[in-house]
Scaffold this motif. Structure first.
Motif, PDB file in Angstrom:
ATOM      1  N   MET A 157      33.399  37.707  31.833  1.00  0.00           N
ATOM      2  CA  MET A 157      33.625  38.757  32.874  1.00  0.00           C
ATOM      3  C   MET A 157      34.942  38.706  33.541  1.00  0.00           C
ATOM      4  N   GLN A 158      35.312  39.877  33.909  1.00  0.00           N
ATOM      5  CA  GLN A 158      36.708  40.026  34.318  1.00  0.00           C
ATOM      6  C   GLN A 158      36.593  40.852  35.605  1.00  0.00           C
ATOM      7  N   ILE A 159      36.982  40.463  36.710  1.00  0.00           N
ATOM      8  CA  ILE A 159      36.636  40.803  38.136  1.00  0.00           C
ATOM      9  C   ILE A 159      38.118  41.388  38.684  1.00  0.00           C
ATOM     10  N   ASP A 160      37.985  42.727  39.031  1.00  0.00           N
ATOM     11  CA  ASP A 160      39.325  43.261  39.688  1.00  0.00           C
ATOM     12  C   ASP A 160      38.886  43.385  41.150  1.00  0.00           C
ATOM     13  N   ASP A 217      38.105  46.700  42.704  1.00  0.00           N
ATOM     14  CA  ASP A 217      36.666  47.145  42.458  1.00  0.00           C
ATOM     15  C   ASP A 217      35.638  46.769  43.527  1.00  0.00           C
ATOM     16  N   HIS A 238      31.915  44.838  43.076  1.00  0.00           N
ATOM     17  CA  HIS A 238      31.752  43.343  43.192  1.00  0.00           C
ATOM     18  C   HIS A 238      31.915  42.995  44.669  1.00  0.00           C
ATOM     19  N   THR A 279      31.994  36.361  45.354  1.00  0.00           N
ATOM     20  CA  THR A 279      32.711  35.915  44.211  1.00  0.00           C
ATOM     21  C   THR A 279      33.306  34.448  44.464  1.00  0.00           C
TER      22      THR A 279
END
Length: 195
Positions: A1-4, A7, A10, A15
């Motif tokens: 999983m990649q989190i920006d 964005d 999320h 996190t």
């Protein structure tokens, strides 16, 4: 999983608090200008300097303003950081309830006070350690107020010392994980630093 982080689908709070674990808990006691004692736990807490001895905690500013703790520190420039061990876990959790600023979490959570030596806010009676602090600085960091306090007195219970020194193996501290989860220090191991 990649989190920006840009964005908004999320939760960066979830996190960060889910991955930066365990976090030490600073159980911060303050006294308002009106004389009301406040007590609240903060897991955005740590030590940041030895000389001078500086501790930090970072309350998240509310949409309607600062937390009572942040307000009290700004007004009085004093606070106490109380260490949270297993025996105080339930009491610490009770003090996380949001109360009107005219009510004391000490009283609502039935937490006993102990007088401080160099600052006005009381300590939590019986904790393994407490750090009396005077305000060093407050930095605005995004949605948080980063509070830096200079330690002016330290209280350490004798049963968590060996030969007059703090003995970490005797501290039953808890750390914050995410949501309602906490962690203990019952699985310790030692590694020697290389020369």
């Amino acid at each position: 999983m990649q989190i920006d982080p840009r964005d908004d689908t999320h939760s960066m709070y979830r996190t960060l608090t889910g991955l930066v674990v365990p976090r030490p808990i600073g159980w911060i006691s303050t006294r308002s200008d009106a004389g009301v004692d406040n007590l609240a736990p903060y897991s955005f807490f740590n030590a940041v300097s030895v000389d001078p001895p500086i501790l930090m905690f970072a309350p998240i500013d509310r949409p309607d303003g600062l937390t009572d703790t942040a307000t009290n520190v700004r007004e009085t420039e004093e606070f106490v950081v109380n260490l949270v061990t297993h025996e105080f876990a339930e009491a610490m959790n009770r003090t996380s309830a949001e109360l009107p600023s005219s009510e004391s979490e000490f009283d609502a959570a039935d937490v006993e006070r102990a007088p401080s030596e160099r600052v006005e806010p009381p300590r939590v009676a019986g904790v393994a350690a407490a750090f009396e602090c005077v305000l060093y600085d407050v930095l605005e960091v995004g949605s948080n107020s980063l509070v830096l306090g200079e330690v002016v007195s330290v209280h350490v219970r004798d049963d968590v010392t060996t030969d007059g020194k703090v003995d970490t193996t005797k501290l039953d501290v808890i750390g914050r994980l995410s949501g309602g989860f906490y962690d203990g220090v019952d699985d310790r191991f030692e590694m020697k630093r290389p020369d």
